[in-house]
Design a protein around this motif. Structure first.
Motif, PDB file in Angstrom:
ATOM      1  N   ARG A 122      -7.387 -51.931 -12.514  1.00  0.00           N
ATOM      2  CA  ARG A 122      -7.901 -53.258 -12.198  1.00  0.00           C
ATOM      3  C   ARG A 122      -7.319 -53.725 -10.874  1.00  0.00           C
ATOM      4  O   ARG A 122      -6.136 -53.536 -10.597  1.00  0.00           O
ATOM      5  CB  ARG A 122      -7.528 -54.234 -13.309  1.00  0.00           C
ATOM      6  N   GLU A 126      -8.848 -59.948  -9.248  1.00  0.00           N
ATOM      7  CA  GLU A 126      -9.976 -59.579 -10.094  1.00  0.00           C
ATOM      8  C   GLU A 126     -11.312 -60.006  -9.504  1.00  0.00           C
ATOM      9  O   GLU A 126     -12.348 -59.450  -9.858  1.00  0.00           O
ATOM     10  CB  GLU A 126      -9.817 -60.192 -11.482  1.00  0.00           C
ATOM     11  N   ASP A 129     -13.210 -57.023  -8.126  1.00  0.00           N
ATOM     12  CA  ASP A 129     -13.946 -56.234  -9.115  1.00  0.00           C
ATOM     13  C   ASP A 129     -15.228 -56.942  -9.535  1.00  0.00           C
ATOM     14  O   ASP A 129     -16.306 -56.342  -9.623  1.00  0.00           O
ATOM     15  CB  ASP A 129     -13.075 -55.990 -10.346  1.00  0.00           C
ATOM     16  N   THR A 201     -11.700 -61.368 -17.023  1.00  0.00           N
ATOM     17  CA  THR A 201     -12.524 -60.280 -17.534  1.00  0.00           C
ATOM     18  C   THR A 201     -12.200 -60.032 -18.993  1.00  0.00           C
ATOM     19  O   THR A 201     -11.052 -59.778 -19.340  1.00  0.00           O
ATOM     20  CB  THR A 201     -12.263 -58.990 -16.730  1.00  0.00           C
ATOM     21  N   THR A 246     -12.295 -49.585 -14.960  1.00  0.00           N
ATOM     22  CA  THR A 246     -12.077 -51.026 -14.961  1.00  0.00           C
ATOM     23  C   THR A 246     -13.195 -51.717 -15.747  1.00  0.00           C
ATOM     24  O   THR A 246     -14.380 -51.456 -15.522  1.00  0.00           O
ATOM     25  CB  THR A 246     -12.058 -51.558 -13.516  1.00  0.00           C
TER      26      THR A 246
END
Length: 785
Positions: A122, A126, A129, A201, A246
């Motif tokens: 990860r 974040e 991502d 997430t 991830t």
């Protein structure tokens, strides 16, 4: 004449046909056993690699695959551009970069993207991502990411392939539209370059994760898919499981596929499997995962030698694998586009400027992204290069799946049939013809013929027919045929005995006969160890017998026999006698891996034998035969120099010259046996020495270290060990030009061991330099001719 020859061949076949068939059958069975046991594996790999390079290389650029390379120019360009470095960091780059690359490739018309790496960590931010995931959903670009397996990863439950692929990653905030203005110095980049806001997430449920990573694959012929496993300590096989990517990317990335290394035992990538099982779920490799979507396949099936994806089928091996038809090294087979160029085109497109790359660079192409820069890519070995970027495998598999074919093994029956045929032809040909040129040339013709035959099959039919097994059978049958022939007439054996029995130990002559290693008349370069010995003051020695030369001959013959016997017992080959001098070679004509050790043992044995002889001569009133010896190892040119009627087996080269000079240099150092640096390097584990000095040979600029050979390992008495230690202490002081201190050490030792020659000689030199210091002193003595 021709009719008589044909009759002779028919007669031999009639009388020895059963022996020929027997030889062929035995040779075939031996070769098959070698192949079955794996003994021939490395040889087969070498033969296959060379044939592949020679016959299948140079195919030109693929029209279906383009490689976007993370090369050194990309690393330097991003690192040197402050704005790029701020947005994407250093390698490994933030996933914001891959979002921009995906946008550009989509705009350039790419069919699909294979990312030859994993995204199982990860990001620290974040939002990167999530932003990447959002871009993939927005663009709809088929984007496939690799995954690896590990023995420490957690097993996943059985995947439910009736369920939809999970889409659990939260939607990232939509990206603002790109600005119309190009980036300016005071403007970082268009707003689209900024990361999406951070959003937590959620954790993906294991069953959903299994559905995202696994892919239906099965064998319909009752066979099993290869297992994902590794050998633990103690030899136990344990399962490996996929390392999850991830979570934010699951459902946004189109699919995941295995990118584990599939290398042979020698580390070369020659083959690939297409699907694996961890005992619960099945997983396919990254190229297969992509192609399944492109052809609309929901399952991979293997049946016999056929791989099926939807309506597409490929010929593979019975175990479900296939060899890769590389067609050349990476840069010759695939268009390479630096990642930096793609990124710069995205910046230009965002600023509504013309892009630099051609419009057809990526259009309708599969793009493989991977590293080629040192430190970024995983260096792998292929038949075309031992240092290829690992992505060449993914690109090659994709190209073969899209438009080509894989290389497959011929059925075992075909390999065995060819092997028996080659063995039979070899046996019949040599046992009937009995022609020396054919006996000599047939193995070469056989190997070259098999090489060309298998290479042409690789090129025209993508079929790999074994080469090592039939070659071994053919050569084995040839050897057996030659052995049979020489039961009738063995002229070569007699020649060797007559030629070498006078100056080699009889057992070595017999070994040469058994191995059929006739020394070459034209010579060869090889590393050997040369031995030179000489009697001190032989001119004065011989003058005493000018009135009785026969007595001189008797004494000299006794001396030469004594020295030669000691050398022959250690496997030496007597080169020549030059008056009282003895020249001997170790390591030729028979190869001896321990030639330096043998020469040292021979020198010590010769010294001991001469000491006994000196005592005997002293009692008889004969002159002293004090002997100095030089030993040196080097690559020299050795062979039979002369004609077929009269030749001399000898060696020439700088190594021989140095050995002779070392023998003479003993006088200056008060030593008996002086050896060169290469001899010491090769035999150091077996001998006791004293480092004498560093010398510069006449005509050379580089200095070498010379040593006095004292004894075999562990056989040096304590008194001599002390003398050697004091000598080394003084030598260190001498090299630092601390002559007075060296004199003090040497004088003390000379008083204790007055018979030690090197101590006395170094003491003389230090006293001389103490009285008249040299102008330029480098601690190296010049060894004159």
């Amino acid at each position: 004449m021709t009719g008589e020859l044909w009759k002779s061949i028919q007669e031999r076949w009639r009388h020895h046909g059963s022996q020929m068939l027997g030889v062929a059958l035995v040779a075939t069975l031996v070769a098959w056993a070698g192949e079955w046991s794996g003994v021939l594996q490395d040889v087969e790999h070498i033969a296959y690699d060379r044939a592949l390079v020679t016959f299948t290389g140079g195919r030109g650029l693929s029209s279906h695959v383009v490689v976007v390379a993370i090369d050194q120019r990309t690393l330097d360009g991003i690192n040197q551009d402050e704005q790029l470095r701020t947005n994407f960091g250093n390698w490994p780059y933030t996933r914001t970069l891959w979002a921009r690359i995906a946008q550009e490739l989509k705009a350039a018309g790419a069919k699909a993207v294979l990312f030859d790496a994993v995204m199982d960590e990860r990001a620290s931010d974040e939002s990167a991502d999530l932003g990447f995931a959002q871009v993939l959903r927005d663009t709809g670009l088929p984007f496939y990411v690799g995954m690896v397996t590990s023995g420490t990863a957690s097993p996943l439950p059985r995947a439910d392939f009736t369920a939809a692929v999970p889409l659990t990653a939260p939607e990232a905030a939509p990206s603002p539209a790109p600005t119309d203005a190009p980036p300016a110095d005071d403007e970082a980049f268009p707003e689209e370059f900024e990361d999406a806001p951070a959003t937590a997430t959620p954790t993906l449920e294991p069953g959903a994760l299994a559905r995202a990573l696994a892919f239906p694959a099965r064998r319909t012929d009752g066979g099993a898919l290869p297992a994902l496993r590794y050998r633990a300590q103690g030899g136990e096989w344990r399962p490996r499981y996929p390392v999850p990517p991830t979570t934010a990317l699951v459902g946004s990335v189109t699919g995941f596929g295995l990118v584990d290394t599939e290398a042979d035992t020698d580390g070369f990538m020659r083959r690939t499997h297409f699907a694996y099982s961890d005992g619960v779920n099945t997983y396919v490799t990254l190229p297969v995962r992509m192609l399944a979507d492109l052809v609309g396949a929901k399952e991979l099936t293997l049946s016999g030698r056929t791989l099926q994806l939807g309506e597409r089928a490929w010929h593979v091996d019975a175990d479900g694998s296939a060899a890769l038809d590389y067609g050349g090294p990476l840069h010759e087979r695939f268009t390479l586009v630096p990642l930096l160029d793609v990124l710069e085109d995205w910046i230009r497109r965002s600023a509504h400027k013309p892009v630099a790359l051609g419009a057809d660079t990526f259009r309708d192409k599969v793009v493989v992204i991977g590293g080629t820069a040192v430190g970024v890519n995983d260096i792998k070995a292929t038949p075309f290069s031992p240092t290829q970027p690992g992505l060449v495998k993914q690109a090659t598999v994709v190209d073969a799946l899209l438009s080509g074919a894989f290389i497959t093994r011929a059925p075992a029956g075909v390999d065995l049939g060819i092997t028996f045929l080659v063995a039979l032809v070899s046996a019949v040909l040599l046992m009937t013809a009995r022609w020396t040129p054919l006996e000599v040339g047939w193995p070469l013709v056989l190997v070259l013929g098999l090489y060309g035959f298998t290479g042409l099959l690789l090129r025209t039919t993508q079929t790999h027919v074994l080469m090592a097994m039939p070659a071994l059978a053919g050569i084995g049958a040839s050897v057996a045929a030659l052995a049979f022939n020489h039961l009738v007439a063995n002229r070569e054996t007699q020649f060797i005995r007559q030629a070498f029995h006078r100056f080699m130990e009889p057992k070595l002559v017999e070994q040469m006969i058994r191995s059929r290693q006739l020394p070459r008349l034209d010579g060869e370069n090889k590393e050997i160890t040369a031995f030179f010995s000489d009697i001190r003051g032989f001119s004065t020695f011989s003058e005493r017998f000018k009135e009785d030369p026969r007595q001189l001959v008797r004494i000299l013959n006794t001396y030469l026999t004594t020295v030669s016997g000691a050398l022959l017992r250690e496997g030496g080959c007597l080169d020549k006698y030059i008056g009282d001098a003895v020249v001997c070679l170790f390591g030729a004509p028979m190869a001896q891996e321990d030639h330096a050790v043998r020469a040292c043992r021979g020198a010590l044995a010769a010294k001991a034998a001469v000491e006994v002889l000196r005592e005997d001569f002293r009692r008889k009133g004969f002159p002293d035969v004090y002997t100095r010896i030089g030993v040196n190892s080097a690559v020299n040119f050795v062979g039979n120099f002369g004609s077929d009627q009269l030749f001399s087996y000898t060696a020439i080269g700088d190594g021989m010259n140095l050995a002779a000079r070392l023998e003479g240099a003993n006088k200056a150092y008060g030593s008996v046996i002086m050896i060169g640096p290469r001899t010491y390097e090769l035999a150091r584990e077996h001998i006791e020495v004293r480092e004498l000095d560093r010398v510069r040979v006449a005509g050379k600029t580089e200095a070498v270290t010379v040593y006095e050979l004292l004894a075999l390992k562990g056989q040096l008495d304590a008194a001599t060990q002390r003398t050697v230690a004091r000598y080394h202490e003084a030598l260190g002081l001498y090299r630092e030009a601390r002559f007075a201190e060296a004199v003090a050490v040497l004088e003390a030792e000379a008083a204790r061991a007055p018979e030690d020659g090197p101590t006395g000689k170094l003491l003389e030199r230090c006293r001389e330099y103490l009285e008249a210091p040299p102008e330029k002193f480098d601690g190296v003595a010049n060894l004159e001719k």
